[in-house]
Design an enzyme around this catalytic site. Structure first.
Site, short mmCIF file in Angstrom:
data_model
loop_
_atom_site.label_atom_id
_atom_site.label_comp_id
_atom_site.label_asym_id
_atom_site.label_seq_id
_atom_site.Cartn_x
_atom_site.Cartn_y
_atom_site.Cartn_z
N GLY A 28 -70.97 -33.91 -17.01
CA GLY A 28 -70.98 -34.46 -18.80
C GLY A 28 -72.25 -34.63 -19.40
O GLY A 28 -72.90 -35.31 -18.31
N LYS A 56 -89.80 -26.53 -26.86
CA LYS A 56 -89.89 -25.41 -26.95
C LYS A 56 -89.91 -24.30 -27.77
O LYS A 56 -90.78 -24.13 -28.40
CB LYS A 56 -89.11 -24.67 -25.85
N ASP A 63 -74.08 -24.88 -6.81
CA ASP A 63 -74.29 -26.41 -7.59
C ASP A 63 -74.10 -27.58 -6.38
O ASP A 63 -74.84 -28.41 -6.07
CB ASP A 63 -73.87 -26.44 -8.73
N VAL A 68 -78.58 -34.75 -23.56
CA VAL A 68 -79.04 -36.02 -22.76
C VAL A 68 -80.58 -36.71 -23.23
O VAL A 68 -80.75 -37.99 -23.20
CB VAL A 68 -78.69 -35.45 -21.20
N LYS A 71 -76.49 -29.66 -4.13
CA LYS A 71 -76.46 -31.23 -4.42
C LYS A 71 -76.43 -31.70 -2.62
O LYS A 71 -76.65 -32.64 -2.18
CB LYS A 71 -75.21 -31.67 -5.42
N GLY A 117 -73.14 -37.17 -11.22
CA GLY A 117 -73.52 -37.66 -12.32
C GLY A 117 -74.07 -38.96 -11.70
O GLY A 117 -74.90 -39.75 -11.82
N LYS A 164 -80.56 -30.42 -10.16
CA LYS A 164 -81.20 -30.21 -7.91
C LYS A 164 -81.36 -29.18 -8.20
O LYS A 164 -81.82 -28.98 -6.72
CB LYS A 164 -79.53 -30.83 -8.51
N VAL A 200 -77.16 -35.73 -8.48
CA VAL A 200 -76.38 -35.57 -7.80
C VAL A 200 -75.53 -36.66 -7.67
O VAL A 200 -75.38 -37.66 -8.58
CB VAL A 200 -76.90 -35.93 -6.42
#
Lengths: 392, 392
Positions: B295, B38, B192, B14, B196, B125, B96, B123
């Site tokens: 995705g 990192k 998950d 992303v 959301k 996508g 989230k 939330v």
């Protein structure tokens, strides 16, 4: 939350519905002070003293701070709204024809008088398309708005596609079920969709398009044979309103045309009187908005949402508004299907090139490329013998 | 339009996607000044000098006015975001879990420091659910938010429903296609979706719900036999997140539960990794938002929309925010189906009354009414032998 004193123009089914909801829900802190109607003698489901036939009983009343305009006569509505702005009243309207025809002028007047002008009900019934477009910004790089914005034609096309009905039978069924008017011209010829597309386009791209510049053909020429072809190829046929950016200058093309849509596409899920709109941007995924697009309740619900928003001083920011008038870019091309029963002489001359030609005793079609310039040719758009369908 | 200097935390798919779009589109007037990662030694598709492993290289840089946080470690993200607020930087996040767990505190801190905190990507996508809820007002009288908010489980359930696959096979297929993680617990157990739902509920109703108060069961116990039953009765099974007002006090019930959905309902159109949410209000028709829910691209697109909105000083108004903590009202009842292979002793005791009981050599089910109070019974929610499915 401020108290809204509403002056209502028109007391048809939508007006009466709104009156009832406001009576039932005192929490909304909004009430109707006066209702102006044409015919004082008709029986009304509300106290007599609310009614008047004189528009000035609303417009000259300084206690009334909101005008809700729900009349069908768009010329009368035009002068009512202008006067309401000058009298510093907020306006909620569902009159797409009026708004499409005077959009920039009304926005200017609204801003000069520092009032809100909300009209979600004018586009796609209860689908909050304008509020959604307001949440996009210039730099979201919107590319297109593509959708089904007229419930009447979508109802007819769904009947033709799924029940194999002729246009005339499907129209009658729509009229019987209250989804088409006695004179269906505005819907079936695509004028209503063009008005809505014009309003949507201003909020999406900041560009005003004149109705005459929208390349428009309705659904009255479509034949059951066209739907047979569609089924064979895995398509359905929808009346699609589409404004899209076609080059780096931000030029737009705006069309309202019967369109072959692949059955597995989102827009093909939109059936009967429902509306659905896809919003495409360079930054984000395609968005899909869907809801009930025709009838009394969706219109009333959109008007009520607008009334509700006024209590929070909501106004459209029209962040992308420019005074640029769209110049149709005629260099584009579209893939077009023309269907016809008896041979039309010279039909091949509309095409730049022909991809497929089918002739038989019962029906013929040609598929090929036609320029936007040619698509504006009245002989092509107005010839009742021709089914014209573009490919998505 | 102000120039955005971005400090980016995390450079996975992303983050890299966002970096590329911002490089390609100078019109956006936003660029990445520093990227904190990192592992400094990993190969990165961006100039070396952009990278650092020290968060303070972003947080202490006064020229950086926006922090985009895309790391998976929610504890680290929490302290980054808090420090960013204190340093008066706007924050865009897709995290989230972190937001659901510290929502009120982060909003308070954001307001105190007069910066924006945008998290549309957290939330559904690319579906702009939060921006949409922001366009509703207190007096729009929202009744419920009901939808499919997790792409992973919806992909698995679609495979189970349409291809008759077992849960294990469908999970493997989801993992192979990049729709489920190696450890799928957060998705398949409904955590998950609960995170959301908590975020959505604050924007919809102004009420914060604690994750522990959400009545939650995942999809891991569902059997092919349950889907056979669903098909026979014209249903499909979806994992539905639902917050709804259950009485005049505005008390809410929030659930994440496998749910029988009639095949002709809008929500049944939502298949594979897609998400879809219905918003119901007393004033307007049900709204339906639909889009790609899982995705890389949908997440990146939502983050980019938020970055874009920052240039216009956009911030959530959270018009309905109250500090009221939800008290689960346990007086409600739900119609529930329990499926099981071998007899579970005392199973009928969960029910207030039983509508249907089916027993056979291969599978059994009971349908009846269960109280919300009983639904919070860990024996019922955690018993792996039991498929628990509620009716819409």
């Amino acid at each position: 939350m401020k108290k809204l004193n509403i002056g209502l123009f028109g007391f048809g089914v939508v007006g009466e519905g709104i009156y009832k909801v406001l009576e039932d829900k005192p929490k909304l802190n909004a009430s109707i002070k006066k209702i102006v109607i044409k015919d004082k003698d008709k029986f009304r489901n509300a106290p007599n003293e609310l009614f008047s036939t004189n528009p000035d009983d609303i417009l000259d009343d300084d206690e009334i701070n909101v005008v809700v305009e729900l009349i069908s006569d768009s010329d009368a509505a035009y002068s009512i709204i202008k006067k309401a702005f000058i009298k510093h009243k907020h306006v909620v309207s569902a009159n797409k024809k009026l708004i499409a025809e005077h959009h920039l002028e009304l926005i200017k007047l609204q801003k000069e008088n520092d009032v809100s002008f909300l009209y979600e009900a004018s586009v796609c019934g209860s689908v909050p398309i304008i509020r959604n477009l307001e949440e996009y910004f210039d730099n979201d790089l919107l590319n297109y708005v593509f959708g089904i914005v007229n419930g009447t034609t979508n109802y007819i096309l769904t009947k033709m596609a799924n029940a194999n009905e002729s246009y005339q039978d499907a129209l009658k069924s729509a009229q019987k079920n209250g989804f088409a008017e006695a004179d269906p011209t505005a819907d079936v010829e695509g004028f209503d969709a063009a008005h809505k597309l014009s309003i949507i386009t201003l909020h999406a791209f900041g560009t005003k398009i004149e109705i005459a510049d929208v390349i428009r053909k309705g659904i009255t020429s479509l034949k059951t044979k066209d739907f047979e072809y569609a089924r064979e190829k895995g398509y359905t046929i929808k009346l699609i309103a589409n404004s899209k950016i076609i080059n780096k200058n931000g030029d737009l093309n705006s069309t309202v045309l019967p369109t072959f849509v692949k059955l597995d596409k989102t827009i093909a899920l939109v059936n009967n009187e429902y509306n659905g709109v896809l919003i495409g941007s360079s930054l984000s995924d395609e968005q899909f908005l869907y809801g009930n697009g025709a009838g009394r309740f969706p219109t009333a619900s959109a008007v009520l949402s607008d009334i509700s928003a006024l209590q929070y001083d909501y106004e459209y920011s029209i962040r992308k508004k420019s005074d640029k008038i769209l110049k149709i870019n005629e260099s584009g091309k579209l893939k077009v299907y023309l269907g016809y029963k008896t041979e039309v002489s010279g039909i091949q001359n509309f095409f730049e090139d022909i991809e497929e030609r089918y002739q038989s005793n019962s029906y013929n079609h040609i598929i090929g490329t036609i320029s936007i310039h040619q698509l504006k040719n009245v002989n092509l758009l107005n010839d009742k013998r021709l089914s014209l369908i573009v490919f998505e």
